[in-house]
Design a protein around this motif. Structure first.
Motif, PDB file in Angstrom:
ATOM      1  N   TYR A  21       0.748  -1.228   0.015  1.00  0.00           N
ATOM      2  CA  TYR A  21       0.055   0.005  -0.091  1.00  0.00           C
ATOM      3  C   TYR A  21       0.893   1.269   0.056  1.00  0.00           C
ATOM      4  N   GLU A  22       2.117   1.272   0.707  1.00  0.00           N
ATOM      5  CA  GLU A  22       2.754   2.686   0.567  1.00  0.00           C
ATOM      6  C   GLU A  22       3.355   2.653  -0.672  1.00  0.00           C
ATOM      7  N   ALA A  23       3.700   1.547  -1.669  1.00  0.00           N
ATOM      8  CA  ALA A  23       4.076   1.669  -3.008  1.00  0.00           C
ATOM      9  C   ALA A  23       3.080   2.354  -3.874  1.00  0.00           C
ATOM     10  N   LYS A  24       1.646   1.901  -3.320  1.00  0.00           N
ATOM     11  CA  LYS A  24       0.619   2.399  -4.174  1.00  0.00           C
ATOM     12  C   LYS A  24       0.517   3.846  -4.185  1.00  0.00           C
ATOM     13  N   GLN A  25       0.511   4.378  -2.814  1.00  0.00           N
ATOM     14  CA  GLN A  25       0.524   5.849  -2.464  1.00  0.00           C
ATOM     15  C   GLN A  25       1.369   6.103  -1.265  1.00  0.00           C
ATOM     16  N   GLU A  26       2.046   7.174  -1.445  1.00  0.00           N
ATOM     17  CA  GLU A  26       2.680   7.683  -0.163  1.00  0.00           C
ATOM     18  C   GLU A  26       1.875   8.081   0.905  1.00  0.00           C
ATOM     19  N   GLY A  27       2.127   7.374   2.084  1.00  0.00           N
ATOM     20  CA  GLY A  27       1.473   7.579   3.320  1.00  0.00           C
ATOM     21  C   GLY A  27       0.403   6.665   3.311  1.00  0.00           C
ATOM     22  N   LEU A  28      -0.089   5.735   2.552  1.00  0.00           N
ATOM     23  CA  LEU A  28      -1.056   4.705   2.631  1.00  0.00           C
ATOM     24  C   LEU A  28      -0.755   3.744   3.448  1.00  0.00           C
ATOM     25  N   GLY A  29       0.672   3.235   3.380  1.00  0.00           N
ATOM     26  CA  GLY A  29       1.184   2.255   4.422  1.00  0.00           C
ATOM     27  C   GLY A  29       1.018   2.572   5.802  1.00  0.00           C
ATOM     28  N   ALA A  30       1.134   3.908   5.940  1.00  0.00           N
ATOM     29  CA  ALA A  30       1.191   4.493   7.607  1.00  0.00           C
ATOM     30  C   ALA A  30      -0.287   4.425   7.711  1.00  0.00           C
ATOM     31  N   ARG A  31      -1.201   4.653   6.889  1.00  0.00           N
ATOM     32  CA  ARG A  31      -2.505   4.747   7.186  1.00  0.00           C
ATOM     33  C   ARG A  31      -3.064   3.176   7.738  1.00  0.00           C
ATOM     34  N   LEU A  32      -2.551   2.346   6.713  1.00  0.00           N
ATOM     35  CA  LEU A  32      -2.829   0.948   7.188  1.00  0.00           C
ATOM     36  C   LEU A  32      -2.419   0.449   8.502  1.00  0.00           C
ATOM     37  N   ILE A  33      -1.103   1.088   8.862  1.00  0.00           N
ATOM     38  CA  ILE A  33      -0.600   0.548  10.119  1.00  0.00           C
ATOM     39  C   ILE A  33      -1.447   1.078  11.091  1.00  0.00           C
ATOM     40  N   ASP A  34      -1.860   2.451  10.917  1.00  0.00           N
ATOM     41  CA  ASP A  34      -2.724   2.874  12.048  1.00  0.00           C
ATOM     42  C   ASP A  34      -3.739   2.305  12.331  1.00  0.00           C
ATOM     43  N   GLU A  35      -4.750   1.870  11.085  1.00  0.00           N
ATOM     44  CA  GLU A  35      -5.808   0.942  11.125  1.00  0.00           C
ATOM     45  C   GLU A  35      -5.713  -0.304  11.867  1.00  0.00           C
ATOM     46  N   PHE A  36      -4.561  -0.894  11.251  1.00  0.00           N
ATOM     47  CA  PHE A  36      -4.401  -2.362  12.114  1.00  0.00           C
ATOM     48  C   PHE A  36      -4.159  -2.140  13.411  1.00  0.00           C
ATOM     49  N   ASP A  37      -3.375  -1.179  13.925  1.00  0.00           N
ATOM     50  CA  ASP A  37      -3.188  -0.908  15.426  1.00  0.00           C
ATOM     51  C   ASP A  37      -4.401  -1.010  16.102  1.00  0.00           C
ATOM     52  N   ALA A  38      -5.240   0.054  15.536  1.00  0.00           N
ATOM     53  CA  ALA A  38      -6.432   0.464  16.142  1.00  0.00           C
ATOM     54  C   ALA A  38      -7.376  -1.060  16.280  1.00  0.00           C
ATOM     55  N   THR A  39      -7.548  -1.680  15.192  1.00  0.00           N
ATOM     56  CA  THR A  39      -8.320  -3.057  14.998  1.00  0.00           C
ATOM     57  C   THR A  39      -7.716  -4.055  15.924  1.00  0.00           C
ATOM     58  N   VAL A  40      -6.171  -4.293  16.153  1.00  0.00           N
ATOM     59  CA  VAL A  40      -5.677  -4.948  17.057  1.00  0.00           C
ATOM     60  C   VAL A  40      -6.025  -4.690  18.530  1.00  0.00           C
ATOM     61  N   THR A  41      -6.082  -3.451  18.962  1.00  0.00           N
ATOM     62  CA  THR A  41      -6.361  -2.999  20.077  1.00  0.00           C
ATOM     63  C   THR A  41      -7.812  -3.125  20.484  1.00  0.00           C
ATOM     64  N   LEU A  42      -8.686  -3.100  19.553  1.00  0.00           N
ATOM     65  CA  LEU A  42     -10.092  -3.492  19.866  1.00  0.00           C
ATOM     66  C   LEU A  42     -10.296  -5.021  19.905  1.00  0.00           C
ATOM     67  N   ALA A  43      -9.420  -5.672  19.245  1.00  0.00           N
ATOM     68  CA  ALA A  43      -9.670  -7.358  19.369  1.00  0.00           C
ATOM     69  C   ALA A  43      -8.951  -7.681  20.789  1.00  0.00           C
ATOM     70  N   MET A  44      -8.125  -6.990  21.244  1.00  0.00           N
ATOM     71  CA  MET A  44      -7.580  -7.163  22.416  1.00  0.00           C
ATOM     72  C   MET A  44      -8.427  -6.754  23.492  1.00  0.00           C
ATOM     73  N   GLU A  45      -9.225  -5.631  23.601  1.00  0.00           N
ATOM     74  CA  GLU A  45     -10.029  -5.286  24.584  1.00  0.00           C
ATOM     75  C   GLU A  45     -11.388  -6.221  24.628  1.00  0.00           C
ATOM     76  N   PHE A  46     -11.752  -6.713  23.362  1.00  0.00           N
ATOM     77  CA  PHE A  46     -13.186  -7.570  23.012  1.00  0.00           C
ATOM     78  C   PHE A  46     -12.918  -8.524  22.298  1.00  0.00           C
ATOM     79  N   PRO A  47     -12.021  -9.531  22.550  1.00  0.00           N
ATOM     80  CA  PRO A  47     -11.398 -10.470  21.715  1.00  0.00           C
ATOM     81  C   PRO A  47     -12.621 -11.563  21.305  1.00  0.00           C
ATOM     82  N   HIS A  48     -13.562 -11.664  21.975  1.00  0.00           N
ATOM     83  CA  HIS A  48     -14.808 -12.415  21.352  1.00  0.00           C
ATOM     84  C   HIS A  48     -15.971 -11.793  20.792  1.00  0.00           C
TER      85      HIS A  48
END
Length: 106
Positions: A21-48
């Motif tokens: 995604y970073e190769a597709k557009q500069e900054g898109l990889g960083a945006r994916l990382i942010d979303e990934f981190d938010a999704t993982v945080t939510l999964a850790m808080e509410f794993p089921h």
């Protein structure tokens, strides 16, 4: 809950998708990382709260969630009070390819 920890293949998949995604557009990889981190945080808080993975035997306790703005799925389980990420993949490609990894879950 601690984590996340990754299967080695899942970590490689995550890194590959960020680079893609970073190769597709500069900054898109960083945006994916942010979303990934938010999704993982939510999964850790509410794993089921995420949907169960119906392709896998229920005893593995696998669940999946989708990133908000990217067609990327995370498959995870909880082991010893830690979030274990089993797969990171494009939601519309190669469904179930990662099921062979289940032999490493005990």
């Amino acid at each position: 809950m601690t984590g996340p920890s990754f299967f080695a293949d899942a970590l490689a998949e995550y890194e590959d998708v960020v680079v893609y995604y970073e190769a597709k557009q500069e900054g898109l990889g960083a945006r994916l990382i942010d979303e990934f981190d938010a999704t993982v945080t939510l999964a850790m808080e509410f794993p089921h709260a995420a949907a169960k993975v119906t392709e896998a035997p229920p005893e593995y306790g696998l669940r999946w969630t989708l990133l908000h703005s990217f067609p990327i799925k995370l498959v995870y389980t909880v082991r010893a009070d830690a979030l274990l990420i089993v797969a990171v993949f494009h939601a519309r490609r190669r469904p179930g390819y990662w099921l062979a990894r289940l032999k490493y879950l005990t």
